[in-house]
Scaffold this active site. Structure first.
Site, mmCIF file in Angstrom:
data_model
loop_
_atom_site.group_PDB
_atom_site.id
_atom_site.type_symbol
_atom_site.label_atom_id
_atom_site.label_comp_id
_atom_site.label_asym_id
_atom_site.label_seq_id
_atom_site.Cartn_x
_atom_site.Cartn_y
_atom_site.Cartn_z
ATOM 1 N N SER A 49 0.475 -7.873 -5.542
ATOM 2 C CA SER A 49 1.079 -7.147 -4.500
ATOM 3 C C SER A 49 0.190 -5.639 -4.106
ATOM 4 O O SER A 49 0.241 -5.079 -3.092
ATOM 5 C CB SER A 49 2.383 -6.416 -4.813
ATOM 6 N N LYS A 90 3.074 0.493 -7.020
ATOM 7 C CA LYS A 90 3.093 0.653 -5.416
ATOM 8 C C LYS A 90 2.327 1.896 -5.140
ATOM 9 O O LYS A 90 2.100 2.880 -5.968
ATOM 10 C CB LYS A 90 4.382 0.569 -4.698
#
Length: 252
Positions: A49, A90
């Protein structure tokens, strides 16, 4: 002073310098290692991701930081019950009070109406004229004390966009952040840079962590230990060789 005494003095000085170099090297090496262990924590990234910045299976070094030190552009490790209550990695793109939206007419993310250039979304050498910053359009108002987070692999990342309908419009509390990723340790891809595009926004970007200083201390420590360990025997051997001609001359 006789030649023998002179050479003995040189040998003792060499041994003293050797011991000093080894001692200083040990202090630097052990100090740098201990400093790093206190400041940094290793994590293994389980998914793609955050590709291409961090790939699945990469081992990263994340600096333990206070939640108040988080800035836009930081790649952070956080845990939030809404996101599964497991550590996740993230990138922070919005902080409390920001309006985060995508995409403008050029396919860019905007923060408070300012377009953000995001070169980290593309692999090195890839063309700047690629896909938009998000395959789906979205808008979010980030509440105070919260953070809006996106993965760098925008087509597959499960991030704040997935939680837009939740309270806080997909944001997480600042207190959920445990650390900031400073480097990819394995494979050795180096430091994770601070994006220049966020520098002009209020608060700017975070400063670099102490990892380069710690690595420098380790390297210098190893050099001093190896160099000092080698210098002592070399100096002693040199002193012995210098005494031999004098001993031979005295025998005649």
């Amino acid at each position: 002073m006789s030649g023998s005494e002179r050479h003995d003095g040189r040998g003792r000085l060499g041994n003293a310098l050797s011991n000093l170099a080894v001692a200083v090297g040990c202090v630097l090496f052990l100090g740098g290692f201990a400093w790093g262990a206190v400041v940094y924590k290793p994590y293994t990234v389980p998914t793609d991701s955050m590709s291409p910045t961090v790939n699945a299976g990469d081992r990263v070094l994340a600096e333990r930081i206070d939640s108040g030190d988080v800035r836009r552009g930081d790649v952070v490790v956080f845990t939030d019950s809404t996101w599964g209550d497991v550590p996740m990695v993230k990138r922070v793109v919005g902080v409390g009070g920001d309006k985060v939206a995508c995409c403008d007419k050029n396919g860019r993310l905007t923060v408070n109406g300012e377009p953000i250039e995001e070169p980290y979304l593309r692999a090195k050498g890839a063309s700047a004229n690629g896909a938009p910053a998000s395959p789906q359009n979205f808008t979010a108002d980030v509440p105070e004390g919260q953070l809006f987070l996106l993965g760098d692999e925008r087509s597959t990342s499960l991030d704040s966009r997935v939680h837009l309908q939740d309270p806080g419009q997909g944001s997480v509390p600042r207190g959920a952040v445990q650390a900031r990723v400073d480097a990819v340790a394995w494979p050795m891809n180096g430091m994770v840079g601070r994006p220049e595009a966020f520098a002009a926004l209020p608060g700017g970007v975070s400063s670099d962590g102490p990892l380069p200083l710690q690595a420098g201390a380790l390297v210098v420590g190893v050099v001093l230990i190896l160099g000092g360990s080698a210098y002592g025997p070399i100096a002693a051997r040199s002193a012995r060789r210098s005494r031999r001609p004098e001993a031979s001359a005295g025998a005649h």
